[in-house]
Structures are given as structure tokens and as C-alpha cells.
Design an enzyme around this catalytic site. Structure first.
Site, PDB file in Angstrom:
ATOM      1  N   CYS A   1     -30.719 105.200  91.427  1.00 33.23           N
ATOM      2  CA  CYS A   1     -31.906 105.813  91.558  1.00 33.23           C
ATOM      3  C   CYS A   1     -32.774 105.175  92.437  1.00 33.23           C
ATOM      4  CB  CYS A   1     -32.609 105.622  90.024  1.00 33.23           C
ATOM      5  SG  CYS A   1     -33.080 104.009  89.710  1.00 33.23           S
TER       6      CYS A   1
ATOM      7  N   CYS B   1     -33.026 101.260  92.522  1.00 35.09           N
ATOM      8  CA  CYS B   1     -31.903 100.732  93.414  1.00 35.09           C
ATOM      9  C   CYS B   1     -32.080 100.774  94.729  1.00 35.09           C
ATOM     10  CB  CYS B   1     -30.733 101.369  92.754  1.00 35.09           C
ATOM     11  SG  CYS B   1     -30.369 101.521  91.084  1.00 35.09           S
TER      12      CYS B   1
ATOM     13  N   ASP C   1       3.959 109.701  82.396  1.00 35.67           N
ATOM     14  CA  ASP C   1       4.319 108.456  82.554  1.00 35.67           C
ATOM     15  C   ASP C   1       3.915 107.755  81.431  1.00 35.67           C
ATOM     16  OD1 ASP C   1       5.039 105.924  83.735  1.00 35.67           O
ATOM     17  OD2 ASP C   1       3.046 105.704  84.509  1.00 35.67           O
TER      18      ASP C   1
END
Lengths: 783, 52
Positions: free
Chosen positions: A50, A53, A466
Site C-alpha cells: 500500500c 509501504c 507426485d
């Protein structure tokens, strides 16, 4: 995580946060000079969410001495840091204090301290996508031309007098010519390529229609005719380019998202010269015979042999199994394996491009037969459609020549047929549906490599899983936490924090901060365990039985199946910790949903028989094969294909990569090895295995919508084509019919958003069953 | 007819202006970070953005 939108990061991104940040040397190698003494390094920072940051990083990073400025790109979750000493303007003192290594080390530490661990982008092609830019430019030019030509055409259709009409036709011709040449290149080149090899594709009728329409319109204009198709030819290009651009955008988004994940191979290694000097060299410069220093936590850059040292190594990229192996002098370490506990000195045995990783890639290419024979639905449609359209137009031309003998009239009618039948709706029908479907899958944390993968997945009728890393997490979990003494667990967790061994890390998760544990001096013995000496002189040992216990207690063998770690005090047995691999979240539900979809499941594993049988029983899968080599997996996939099945392979390890390539369609979790992710058509970012049935459901819905769109296009042709063949189609009718069919198809495709939804599993799991139970009464009370 | 001599060039010029603006904005990286731009507008700092 320091930010608002916690939880939006995927499992793989969280995984990336846990890994060590890039070293200063690696950052230096990946940085590029900007001139003026400055260099720029691009880092992936999965933690930015955001504006806060962005503001924090762009304010804090330049406070490091030597960093000029930083710029965050929120869309790609990257930060570009420009550092260095400016040649001009910086005083000598600043220049003298500048060392790139210290700046970059400080940068890495700062990012970690701020709570935004970073890693370097992988792959070589990190520049902006040139093909996308070209497509966008072509689209913009076509849009400009079609708008203006349409404007002029509308006044012609509303009955302009002859002189004005001719003027408008001339202006239209002048606008359309450069636009067609510039924007149409994509189609002309592809059509020419197909024709030269004696094939036809969707681009042949497009190029032919557009070209002929322009030519006949120009002739009409010169001879003062009433009908010109300039508007139709440019609008056609515009619609088709829109479809192309959407298709390209979808693929690019998935590709960049996959690129953002952690790379497995390092960019270089610390080389020890004969003189004893240490030097950091790029991967390509490492020659066989060089000695490499590998610290705990590093990946092996090239195939090598251990010269000295002893350590536990994670060979998961090679054999897919999570249990670490002990290596000593003389052991071989393939490229990409991870050193966990001890420092090693290796001797490189092969160059990077001849390494084990490169070998697997070659094997994958050899196995790449699963999808080579597949032709995209649009190609199959055009293989029938293009010749039909050409024959129809030719027939119209010949018919009118025979009836009227007027070649101009015949040509105009034939062009009208070409324009009306031009696969506008077909060109949009497939990409729009696939983009909508890929967008929906993306919201559920599933990345699609390209549209054909979705078409192939819709056909899948058999799933091969797997085991380790796919059906299970590939990470050990403490299974007897309830039965060990809490003080022993706390002590063991504190000791285990010092080690990178997977079992230690699983134990360290139980470490509680700030309780009254004695001060410990911890030393790790690679391959054996960890030893901790308290201030009082007590010796605690955590590790294998032979390491932890004196001879008198050596008979402790409680569980053969599970991995175990023993805690001892002064050589006397204290407690035993048992570990076992966890089943991946949603595995049982995924198998059940697959059954409901009519898809059989099967397990192929390189692991021993007993754990595979236990897992198969737990999940309700009857078919399983244990102890399979990579080659065996490929053979099994080929056998299934030969029986007429369309196998979907879900796997993660490097050992699965050839099978992923050989299968009709393949999926890999984001935790998979680099090569596995590259080989797979789909990559799911979230932890839950329910992504597999969801992807199949969405693909099937997308497939049915595509067929609906085709049906719509054909129905529309059934009405419009007879009118065009009989010569009733004026340029106005052609333009209306073309646009309305395209809009209809797009609207129909958008219904897919309503038919599919964002699944609950896409969100992070509720933290603990306990807290969920505690929250439930409160919820009930509120309702 | 006379007014067309003005109107058509004006229409084409305006169209070309729009096209030019789009190509310029693409070239100067205006579409590089669409999500970030939405957040940056909320940032109160009155310092000017630095040149990349």
C-alpha cells in the site's frame, strides 16, 4: 508484515520472505550502470502492499549513505534503488567514504530491518516487454484511424452529395493507408509466414479481406463510386488487435508473476584462488577445477565434488524428497542443491551450462511431446473456416461475373462477403473468454502460462500426482508435541533455533521467547546434531541417537517410519521428538472434487512403498506406484497417453519436470523447483491443493463459453452471408453487422465472471482450530 | 462545403493529439505502476518526485 493488507501475499511469496536476502556481491552483479557514477539495482519486495509501504521505503532507503534514491513499483512489487557516488557535485569526503559493498550490505540489512525482505529477480529478460508495447502502439494507431474514418463514413452514409463524398473517401483513404500498414504488420507477417509454408491460418482471410477491401475501395474512390470499405478495414483491424493484445497481456502477467518467485540457482559463488585469495565470480566465469566456498544457507552454483567439510544438504531439487542427506569429502553435489548446516569447500566439476540443471532441461525438451501435437481451438476452427470463406468469396465473384458480367460489381460483392465473414468474432471469442478465465484463476492464486493450456486442461481426464512436495508439504511436522514434557520441548526448541536442518526448524517453531532458560553456548556438528553447553557446565545434545546418547542408552529405536530427534542431558536420554510429513491442505477435498468431476487420480512417487500406501489410503486414491524414477514417470505418462487418456501431471520437483513436459497438461505448486515451474502450464500460488479441481472447472466452463461464442458467430454468419452473397450488403450494413457480432461475443464472454467465483481456500488458513472454536460463539451471538 | 475545410483538419488534429498523448504517456512510463499511482496520490509529502 508491517502493512495493512496482510494475507494478500501467496504461500510462495511468504516462502520467499523466509529465505536469505541476496548478498552484496549478488546485488552488485545484477546492478547496471546508469552513468554519472551511479548504478541501479532492482529488487523484488513481496511485502509492499500500500501507500504506507511506498512512502516508508522511499523515505528510509535513501537515508543509507551512498543510496541516491529509491522508487517502488507497487504493481510489480519491485523497488529500484539507485546508488553510487555522483562524479559531479559530490565532495571528496563523500566519495572517499563510498564503497559499493558496504552500501549494498547496508541496503539488505535496512530492508530486512524495515520488514521488507527482498530478493533478486530471476531470469535474463528483465526489460520491459517490447512485443506488448508494439501491440499497444498498433492498437492506438488503429483506434485513431478507425474513429476518424468512421466519423467520415457516417456522414457519407447519411447522404453526402457526390463531391463531398469523394472528398471524404479520399481523406479516409489517406488515413487508412498508413494505419493499415503500421497496425496490420502483425497479421500480414503471420499470414505470409503461413502461406509460405503452404498452410493457412486465421490471419490469411484477415489480411486478404483487409487488403482487398482497401484496394477495391481505392479503385471506387478514383472512379467516383458510391461504396467504399475504408471504415470496415480499419475497424476490423482494431477489433482483431484488441483480441491479440488481450491474449498477450494474459500471458505476460502470468510470466512476470512466475519470474518474481525465488530463483534456485545463485548468480555466482565465492571462489578460493590457489593463493588463498577469495573472489566472488559470476556463474559463467566458474571453470571446472575451481574451488568454491559454500556457507550454510547457500545453494550450490554448479555441479561439484566436496573437497573438505561435512554438512547436511537438501537434495529436494534432485530427488524431490525433503529429508536432507549427509555429504562428506568426495560426495557429489549437483547444481541447485542447498547447503543446510556446515561450511563446505567444493571443487567445480562442470561448467554452469553443462550442469545437472541444464541436463534436466535437455531431457525435458526431449520429452516435450505431450502438447506438441495439440492445436489450439482457434487454429482448428480456422482450418475449416478459412478455406470455406475463401471458397465462398471466390464463388460469389464467379457467380456475379456469370450473371452480370460486371467485374467491379462482382468484386465489390466478394469483398463484402470477405468483410462480413472475416473472423472478427472468432478472433475475439477465444482471447476474451481466456482472459476472463485467467483473471478468475489469478484471483484464486492460479497462474496460467497461455490460453492453450486452459483448453488442454478442460480435456484432462486423469490426474497424476507426485507425492512429496505436492500432495504433502515436503516439510516435517512434530507429531508428538502433546506427549513430550513441555520444558523439554521449550529447551529443544531454543537449541534448535541455531540450526538450519529441517527437523530443527520444525522444532524451533515451538520456541517461546523470554522464558527462564539458561544461557547456552551452541555448536553444531554437521550431519549429527546440535550441542549446547549451559553456564553450569551441563551438556545438552539434540540430534541422532548415536550423537546424543552415550553407549548405554544407544538402544532407543521407537519409530521406524517417522524421522526422529533425541534430546539428551550429559549423554542421558531426556526425550524423543517424532516428525512426519504433513499432507498438503485441501488434498483430500481435491481428490473428492476430482472424482465428482469424473477425473481419476493416481499417485506416482519416488518415495518408499509404505508412506505412499498410507497416503493413498488416507486420501482415498486406489492407484499408486512407489519408487518411480524420473524416467519411469515419463513412461507412465506416455503409457496413459497411448491408452487415449489426457493426463494432467501435478508435480513440483526437478525430478518431475520431464513428466510435467510429457503430460498433456501440467500444474506445479509455487514451491516447485525453477525448472518445474517453467515446465508446468499452471502454477498455483496458494497452499491448498483444491486449486487443481478449481482450475479444471474454470477451464471447462471457459471451453463451453468458447464453443457458445463460435455458435453465435456461425449463427450470425448464417443470416448475414446470404445477404452479402446476394449483393445486399452496403458498407453501412457490413459495419453494423461486424461491430454488433463482436460486442455480442464479448458480452457473452463476460458472463464467465458470474459463473465462477473466488474460492474460500484462496484466503490464508484460519490460524489455529482452537482460535476458530473460540471465535465461533462470538459470531453466533452477533448474528 | 467551406466550413469542412476548417472542421476536418480540426477533427483530425484533435484525434492526432489524443494519439500523440497516448503514445507519449506510454513511452514515459505512465502505465508502469498503475496500482502505485493510486496510492501515491494519498501521500501528503510535498516534496517533488525525483527523476528516475
Amino acid at each position: 508484515m508491517s502493512c495493512c493488507a496482510a494475507g494478500t501475499e501467496s504461500a510462495a511469496e511468504l516462502e520467499a520472505l523466509k529465505t536469505e536476502g541476496p548478498s552484496a556481491e549478488e546485488m552488485w552483479l545484477s546492478s547496471r550502470p546508469l552513468g554519472d557514477g551511479l548504478r541501479q539495482v532492482d529488487l523484488i519486495v513481496p511485502g509492499v502492499h500500500c501507500g504506507a509501504c511506498i512512502a516508508l521505503l522511499e523515505k528510509e532507503l535513501p537515508s543509507i549513505r551512498g543510496v541516491d534514491h529509491a522508487r517502488v513499483n507497487l504493481s510489480t512489487r519491485r523497488v529500484s534503488v539507485v546508488f553510487g557516488a555522483r562524479d559531479a557535485g559530490a565532495d571528496d569526503a563523500a566519495k572517499a567514504g563510498y564503497h559499493p559493498e558496504t552500501v549494498l550490505t547496508a541496503l539488505g540489512e535496512k530492508l530486512k530491518a524495515l520488514g521488507y525482505p527482498a530478493h533478486l529477480p530471476g531470469g535474463a529478460d528483465e526489460t520491459a516487454d517490447p512485443a506488448m508495447r508494439e501491440l499497444l502502439k498498433a492498437l492506438a494507431v488503429a483506434g485513431f484511424a478507425s474513429m476518424n474514418v468512421m466519423l467520415l463514413s457516417v456522414s457519407v452514409w447519411s447522404g453526402a452529395e457526390a463531391a463531398t463524398r469523394d472528398l471524404f473517401h479520399w481523406i479516409s483513404a489517406l488515413i487508412a493507408a498508413p494505419a493499415l500498414i503500421y497496425s496490420g504488420r502483425v497479421f500480414f507477417a503471420s499470414a505470409w509466414g503461413a502461406l509460405r509454408h503452404g498452410r493457412t491460418n486465421m490471419d490469411v482471410p484477415i489480411s486478404l479481406g483487409v487488403g482487398l477491401a482497401y484496394a477495391i475501395s481505392l479503385y471506387e474512390t478514383i472512379t467516383h463510386g458510391a461504396h467504399a470499405y475504408f471504415d470496415a478495414s480499419v475497424t476490423l483491424l482494431f477489433f482483431l488487435l484488441a483480441g491479440r493484445t488481450l491474449d498477450h497481456m494474459m500471458r505476460e502477467k502470468a510470466r512476470s508473476a512466475v519470474r518474481n518467485l525465488v530463483r534456485l540457482s545463485p548468480r555466482g559463488a565465492m571462489v578460493i584462488r590457489d593463493t588463498g585469495a577469495r573472489e566472488y565470480l559470476a556463474l559463467d566465469e566458474i571453470e571446472p577445477g575451481m574451488r568454491l566456498a559454500i556457507a550454510p544457507g547457500d545453494r550450490v552454483p554448479v555441479d561439484a565434488r566436496v573437497v573438505s567439510g561435512r554438512s547436511d544438504m537438501d537434495f529436494a531439487v534432485v530427488n524431490g524428497e525433503s529429508a536432507p542427506q549427509l555429504v562428506e569429502a568426495g560426495s557429489l553435489t549437483p547444481a541447485g542443491t542447498l547447503n543446510l548446516t556446515g561450511s563446505l569447500v567444493l571443487e567445480a566439476t562442470r561448467r554452469a551450462r553443462e550442469s545437472f540443471l541444464a541436463e534436466m532441461v535437455a531431457m525435458m525438451e526431449a520429452a516435450e511431446s505431450g502438447r506438441a501435437g495439440y492445436r489450439r481451438i482457434a487454429d482448428r476452427a480456422s482450418a475449416i473456416y478459412a478455406p470455406a470463406v475463401h471458397l465462398l468469396a471466390l464463388g460469389t465473384f464467379i457467380g456475379w461475373m456469370m450473371v452480370s458480367g460486371d467485374w467491379r460489381m462482382a468484386m465489390l460483392t466478394a469483398v463484402a462477403v470477405l468483410i462480413i465473414t472475416c473472423p472478427c468474432a472468432l478472433g475475439l471469442a477465444v482471447p476474451v473468454v481466456q482472459v476472463v478465465a485467467a483473471g478468475r484463476l489469478f484471483e484464486n492464486g492460479i497462474m496460467v502460462k497461455d490460453g492453450s493450456a486452459m483448453e488442454r486442461l478442460a480435456q484432462a481426464d486423469h490426474v497424476v500426482f507426485d507425492k512429496t512436495g505436492t500432495l504433502t508439504r515436503g516439510k516435517p511436522l512434530l507429531i508428538n508435541a502433546a506427549s513430550v514434557a513441555p520444558e523439554h520441548l521449550a529447551l529443544a526448541a531454543r537449541i534448535a533455533r541455531a540450526s538450519r536442518h529441517p527437523l530443527s526448524q520444525a522444532l524451533a517453531a515451538f520456541d517461546a521467547a523470554g522464558d527462564g532458560l539458561p544461557g547456552l553456548h551452541i555448536t553444531e556438528t554437521p550431519g549429527d546434531g546440535v550441542e549446547a553447553i549451559t553456564d553450569d557446565g551441563d551438556v545438552y545434545r539434540l540430534g541422532r541417537a548415536v550423537f546424543a546418547l552415550d553407549a548405554r542408552d544407544a538402544g532407543v529405536e521407537r519409530a521406524a517410519d517417522a524421522s526422529q530427534v533425541i534430546l539428551s542431558k550429559n549423554g542421558a536420554f531426556l526425550d524423543i521428538f517424532l516428525f512426519s510429513d504433513q499432507v498438503r491442505r485441501g488434498a483430500a477435498q481435491a481428490v473428492a472434487r476430482l472424482k465428482a468431476l469424473g477425473v481419476d487420480a493416481e499417485i506416482l512417487s519416488g518415495d518408499r512403498e509404505a508412506p505412499v500406501r498410507a497416503l493413498a489410503g488416507e486420501l482415498g486414491v486406489s492407484a499408486y506406484v512407489a519408487g518411480v524414477r524420473p524416467r519411469g514417470k515419463v513412461d507412465r505418462i506416455k503409457a496413459l497417453t497411448a491408452e487415449g487418456h489426457k493426463p494432467l501431471m501435478v508435480g513440483d520437483g526437478l525430478n518431475d519436470a520431464p513428466a510435467l513436459s510429457a503430460a498433456h497438461v501440467s500444474m506445479a505448486p509455487a514451491s516447485a523447483a525453477d525448472v518445474g515451474r517453467m515446465a508446468a502450464d499452471f502454477v498455483f500460488l496458494h497452499d491448498s491443493l483444491e486449486a487443481v479441481p478449481l482450475a479444471i472447472e474454470v477451464s471447462r466452463k471457459a471451453g463451453s463459453l468458447i464453443r457458445q461464442n463460435f455458435a453465435l458467430a456461425v449463427a450470425y454468419n448464417c443470416i448475414a452471408v446470404p445477404a452479402a452473397v446476394l449483393g445486399h450488403a452496403t458498407p453501412l450494413i457490413a459495419a453494423l453487422a461486424m461491430s454488433s457480432s463482436s460486442i455480442l461475443v464479448v458480452l457473452n464472454s463476460l458472463r464467465l465472471r458470474r459463473k465462477t467465483r473466488v474460492e474460500g481456500f484462496a484466503r490464508p488458513a484460519a490460524p489455529e482450530p482452537v482460535s476458530r472454536a473460540a471465535a465461533a460463539p462470538e459470531l453466533g451471538a452477533r448474528v | 462545403m467551406n466550413n469542412l475545410i476548417f472542421l476536418i483538419p480540426i477533427a483530425l488534429f484533435l484525434g492526432a493529439l489524443g494519439l500523440g498523448a497516448f503514445l507519449w504517456s506510454m513511452k514515459s512510463g505512465q502505465y508502469e505502476d498503475l496500482e502505485g499511482a493510486a496510492w501515491r496520490i494519498l501521500d501528503d509529502d510535498d516534496d517533488r518526485p525525483k527523476q528516475d
